[in-house]
Design an enzyme around this catalytic site. Structure first.
Site, PDB file in Angstrom:
ATOM      1  N   LEU A  94       0.862  -1.178   0.000  1.00 40.97           N
ATOM      2  CA  LEU A  94       0.000   0.000   0.000  1.00 40.97           C
ATOM      3  C   LEU A  94       0.899   1.229   0.000  1.00 40.97           C
ATOM      4  O   LEU A  94       1.978   1.212   0.600  1.00 40.97           O
ATOM      5  CB  LEU A  94      -0.910   0.031   1.229  1.00 40.97           C
ATOM      6  CG  LEU A  94      -1.994  -1.048   1.342  1.00 40.97           C
ATOM      7  CD1 LEU A  94      -2.749  -0.878   2.663  1.00 40.97           C
ATOM      8  CD2 LEU A  94      -2.960  -1.003   0.171  1.00 40.97           C
ATOM      9  N   ASP A  95       0.470   2.308  -0.680  1.00 38.00           N
ATOM     10  CA  ASP A  95       1.211   3.562  -0.613  1.00 38.00           C
ATOM     11  C   ASP A  95       1.382   3.974   0.849  1.00 38.00           C
ATOM     12  O   ASP A  95       0.527   3.675   1.695  1.00 38.00           O
ATOM     13  CB  ASP A  95       0.462   4.678  -1.353  1.00 38.00           C
ATOM     14  CG  ASP A  95       0.481   4.487  -2.853  1.00 38.00           C
ATOM     15  OD1 ASP A  95       1.354   3.737  -3.335  1.00 38.00           O
ATOM     16  OD2 ASP A  95      -0.368   5.079  -3.524  1.00 38.00           O
ATOM     17  N   MET A  96       2.450   4.681   1.149  1.00 37.49           N
ATOM     18  CA  MET A  96       2.738   5.074   2.522  1.00 37.49           C
ATOM     19  C   MET A  96       1.555   5.788   3.169  1.00 37.49           C
ATOM     20  O   MET A  96       1.232   5.558   4.334  1.00 37.49           O
ATOM     21  CB  MET A  96       3.978   5.973   2.568  1.00 37.49           C
ATOM     22  CG  MET A  96       4.391   6.356   3.981  1.00 37.49           C
ATOM     23  SD  MET A  96       5.904   7.326   4.081  1.00 37.49           S
ATOM     24  CE  MET A  96       5.293   8.938   3.591  1.00 37.49           C
ATOM     25  N   SER A  97       0.881   6.667   2.426  1.00 43.20           N
ATOM     26  CA  SER A  97      -0.189   7.473   3.009  1.00 43.20           C
ATOM     27  C   SER A  97      -1.511   6.733   3.090  1.00 43.20           C
ATOM     28  O   SER A  97      -2.451   7.205   3.727  1.00 43.20           O
ATOM     29  CB  SER A  97      -0.370   8.756   2.194  1.00 43.20           C
ATOM     30  OG  SER A  97       0.795   9.545   2.239  1.00 43.20           O
ATOM     31  N   THR A  98      -1.627   5.588   2.433  1.00 38.38           N
ATOM     32  CA  THR A  98      -2.867   4.815   2.426  1.00 38.38           C
ATOM     33  C   THR A  98      -2.872   3.846   3.589  1.00 38.38           C
ATOM     34  O   THR A  98      -1.898   3.130   3.832  1.00 38.38           O
ATOM     35  CB  THR A  98      -3.003   4.028   1.110  1.00 38.38           C
ATOM     36  OG1 THR A  98      -2.917   4.932   0.009  1.00 38.38           O
ATOM     37  CG2 THR A  98      -4.321   3.285   1.056  1.00 38.38           C
TER      38      THR A  98
END
Length: 556
Positions: free
Chosen positions: A403-407
């Site tokens: 998952l993307d870091m911010s997700t």
């Protein structure tokens, strides 16, 4: 030297404190003073009549639509007075210079500059080359050689065909007559046929030699022109390369110590196209050149977004990485006390990973927002590192998808290699079903739909992604509205592919939903967090083959 582009702040700023540190240009929240300067510039852009540039904001305006990045720098003069500078990236209305905007760092287009002189010389070479390439003598030589070559190939081919045909005729004559001849007459007849064959072969050799000499003569005549063209082009190439290197050397930037460093030095004589033309280097160079102390800075987009990028009108954006970071961080901002670089901060510190399912071969976790899936360049703390520490006996890659870091949301973890391979194959074959929930900053015209926008990385501004139909990888997303409230829309995303920032770009791009995810600091507006969460996953258990469903509701 008079600071003709320094504009004093006219607004009441008595309740605004100066920032303690200068803006970190690659990730920032605009300071109120920067917002005042930006508002003044935006008001000017809305009302000005000094230049004609089509930003795509007026449907009745003619000309190519080109949105533009603008920058503001709040600074103090030597008297301690606060004011601001304005700049634009690249050219504006095809010009480098406009009232109220700081000039370009190095203007190679001024009259009598070395660039103009060298440009005139290169143009003279271009004219010589063009005149030679279209000269009647040269074209006649080319045409004559072409026609003669075709004629030579045709005649030689006809002679080869004739040799084959004559051989067939001789064989037929031999068959017809050999029964009527005695041994001596047959020998004489065969010698006659052999002589005929020999003459045809000799003729072919003579023809080949003739045409070879003829073409060689014509080619040598053409080479006189070709060699002259080649020499002119080589000279032009050498002068162009020398001019480029001189430009790199002359295109120099000041820092606060008035030390100069050139593009060539900064980029090892290989700068990307447009380096130094962005608003930030222009602003800082002018400030240092005129003894102005930088206080804070901001850049914003003005106009219609390009089809490939996500740019919102009036939205603030950081400086670009590939062109500006080496110039700013490598020289111009030397020893200037700046806000902390968030890219080297561990945002996962103090956060825990929640395990929502576990058995002997795998587990599912709820990854917090701003938490790396795998170690980064400067930060090792990540899902991988935490899981490896918790399960030191686990084998295999552990991480089977990211998952993307911010997700935030569900991630599957494999405890052994066989489990990892089995789970990864489900992702590769797209048999795993995933659902994300997101809060969008805006209202949508439809209640559901399908987005197909291919993506690739922005090489000038990583990790941002671009929509690119030529080089992008396929990226498809299904979506459905689940709630509309307070001018925002909550949706479910069903990604078919799993590209980097796929849902963020598909949400914000004008060819997608044209409504960025709330808190998207790359493609929308920064907030407390990115409101994107992987809330549901369905997969086949690698051992039991049972269809598993896991749900973790979002905290926003």
């Amino acid at each position: 030297m008079q600071n003709q582009f320094f504009q004093p702040i006219s607004a009441d700023i008595s309740g605004i404190s100066l920032p303690e540190k200068f803006t970190f240009p690659f990730y920032y929240q605009p300071h109120p003073l920067s917002e005042i300067a930006a508002t003044a510039l935006q008001n000017y852009l809305e009302l000005q009549t000094n230049f004609d540039h089509n930003f795509g904001l007026d449907a009745n305006q003619n000309g190519l639509v080109i949105g533009k990045m603008f920058g503001v720098l709040v600074c103090q003069n030597e008297k301690g007075e606060l004011g601001y500078l304005w700049a634009f990236s690249g050219k504006l209305a095809n010009e480098n210079h406009h009232d109220y905007f700081v000039p370009t760092v190095f203007d190679m287009l001024v009259d009598n500059s070395f660039f103009r002189k060298e440009e005139a010389l290169l143009n003279a070479y271009n004219r010589k080359i063009e005149n030679l390439e279209i000269s009647e003598d040269y074209l006649n030589e080319l045409e004559n050689f072409k026609k003669t070559k075709i004629q030579a190939e045709t005649e030689l081919q006809n002679q080869k065909i004739r040799i084959k045909e004559q051989k067939i005729l001789r064989d037929e004559r031999r068959i017809q007559i050999e029964a009527t001849l005695n041994e001596e007459e047959l020998l004489e007849f065969n010698e006659q046929l052999a002589e005929e064959s020999k003459k045809e072969s000799i003729l072919l050799k003579k023809m080949t030699k003739y045409w070879k000499l003829t073409l060689q003569t014509l080619e040598e005549k053409g080479l006189v022109f070709s060699n002259e063209l080649m020499q002119l082009k080589e000279e032009r190439k050498a002068k162009s390369a020398a001019l480029q290197q001189k430009l790199f050397a002359e295109y120099s930037f000041f820092n606060q110590y008035k030390e100069k460093k050139s593009l060539g030095e900064i980029f090892n004589n290989n700068p990307p196209a447009g380096a130094g033309e962005c608003a930030a280097p222009k602003l800082l160079h002018y400030a240092f050149q005129h003894n102005l102390k930088p206080i804070c800075m901001a850049e914003f987009w003005w106009g219609q977004s390009p089809n490939s990028e996500v740019r919102q009108h009036k939205q603030f954006y950081p400086s670009c990485k590939s062109k500006c970071e080496p110039i700013l961080m490598g020289h111009m901002l030397q020893d200037l006390e700046m806000e902390e670089n968030p890219f080297i901060m561990n945002h996962a510190e103090g956060k825990d990973i929640e395990i929502v399912y576990e058995d002997e071969v795998m587990l599912a976790i709820n990854k917090p927002t701003e938490f790396l899936s795998v170690p980064g360049k400067t930060i090792s703390d990540s899902v991988y590192a935490r899981i490896k520490d918790k399960y030191p006996e686990a084998t295999g890659p552990l991480i089977v998808h990211r998952l993307d870091m911010s997700t935030s949301g569900i991630m599957l973890i494999a405890k052994n290699e066989a489990t990892a391979v089995q789970l990864q194959s489900q992702f590769i074959n797209r048999t795993i079903k995933k659902r994300y929930v997101a809060l969008l900053d805006g209202l949508l015209e439809k209640s559901h739909g399908y987005i197909d926008l291919p993506l690739r990385v922005d090489l000038d501004d990583r990790p941002r992604q671009l929509v690119c139909y030529e080089h992008g990888k396929p990226a498809q997303t299904k979506w459905k509205t689940i709630e509309v409230k307070n001018g925002k829309t909550k949706v479910h995303f069903y990604p078919i592919t799993g590209r980097t920032h796929q849902l963020r770009v598909h949400a914000s791009h004008n060819l997608g939903l044209h409504a960025p995810i709330v808190g998207d600091d790359l493609y929308g507006t920064k907030a407390d967090r990115l409101h994107l969460h992987a809330e549901y996953i369905q997969f086949e258990h690698p051992i039991t083959k049972e269809i598993m469903e896991i749900v973790v509701e979002a905290e926003f």
